[in-house]
Design a protein around this motif. Sequence first.
Motif, mmCIF file in Angstrom:
data_model
loop_
_atom_site.group_PDB
_atom_site.id
_atom_site.type_symbol
_atom_site.label_atom_id
_atom_site.label_comp_id
_atom_site.label_asym_id
_atom_site.label_seq_id
_atom_site.Cartn_x
_atom_site.Cartn_y
_atom_site.Cartn_z
ATOM 1 N N SER A 47 0.817 -1.216 0.000
ATOM 2 C CA SER A 47 0.000 0.000 0.000
ATOM 3 C C SER A 47 0.852 1.268 0.000
ATOM 4 O O SER A 47 0.370 2.326 -0.395
ATOM 5 C CB SER A 47 -0.957 0.006 1.182
ATOM 6 N N ASN A 87 -1.408 4.916 -4.489
ATOM 7 C CA ASN A 87 -1.994 6.161 -3.978
ATOM 8 C C ASN A 87 -3.319 5.965 -3.262
ATOM 9 O O ASN A 87 -3.749 6.834 -2.505
ATOM 10 C CB ASN A 87 -2.175 7.159 -5.124
ATOM 11 N N SER A 88 -3.981 4.851 -3.516
ATOM 12 C CA SER A 88 -5.271 4.584 -2.884
ATOM 13 C C SER A 88 -5.519 3.079 -2.895
ATOM 14 O O SER A 88 -4.719 2.319 -3.424
ATOM 15 C CB SER A 88 -6.392 5.307 -3.627
ATOM 16 N N LYS A 89 -6.626 2.680 -2.323
ATOM 17 C CA LYS A 89 -7.048 1.280 -2.292
ATOM 18 C C LYS A 89 -6.063 0.389 -1.535
ATOM 19 O O LYS A 89 -5.725 -0.707 -1.972
ATOM 20 C CB LYS A 89 -7.278 0.761 -3.703
ATOM 21 N N ILE A 149 -1.582 2.536 3.909
ATOM 22 C CA ILE A 149 -2.141 3.671 3.173
ATOM 23 C C ILE A 149 -2.400 4.846 4.110
ATOM 24 O O ILE A 149 -2.296 6.006 3.713
ATOM 25 C CB ILE A 149 -3.406 3.269 2.379
ATOM 26 N N SER A 172 2.303 12.027 2.417
ATOM 27 C CA SER A 172 1.857 12.571 1.126
ATOM 28 C C SER A 172 2.942 13.318 0.414
ATOM 29 O O SER A 172 3.745 13.986 0.873
ATOM 30 C CB SER A 172 0.681 13.503 1.342
#
Length: 123
Positions: free
Chosen positions: A60, A64-66, A118, A123
């Motif tokens: 993860s 960027n997501s999921k 995640i 970021s």
Amino acid sequence: MNTALVSLTKATVFSYVLTAIVFVVYGILLTYTETTEENIQIVVMMTTVISVLIGGIIASKGVNSKGLLFGMLVGIVYSIIMIMVGLCVLPVLKITYKMVMIIILSISAGGIGGIIGINTKKS
């Protein structure tokens, strides 16, 4: 190559490397100490859960997501490889309660690792 696929591959390979290291160390302990084999199932399950959990975190971190999805995919791929290796060693596939439990734990641990990874990603 797709970064998600690379991330998934790295995570799965890391999970298996960590599993192999723990199994080798445990094998050495069994051979050269008074440790008995009665804890093998616990060691296998705990090693699998921890390895796939860390693999889910690694997977993860590369997307960027999921995170949940990619973590669970690590658990699924780990389980598929485990079954394929098992078929190479024992050509008859016998689905047992313990095998199903390890597969469920792998997918769950990977998903949890994906969520952790995640959400701790910078970021």
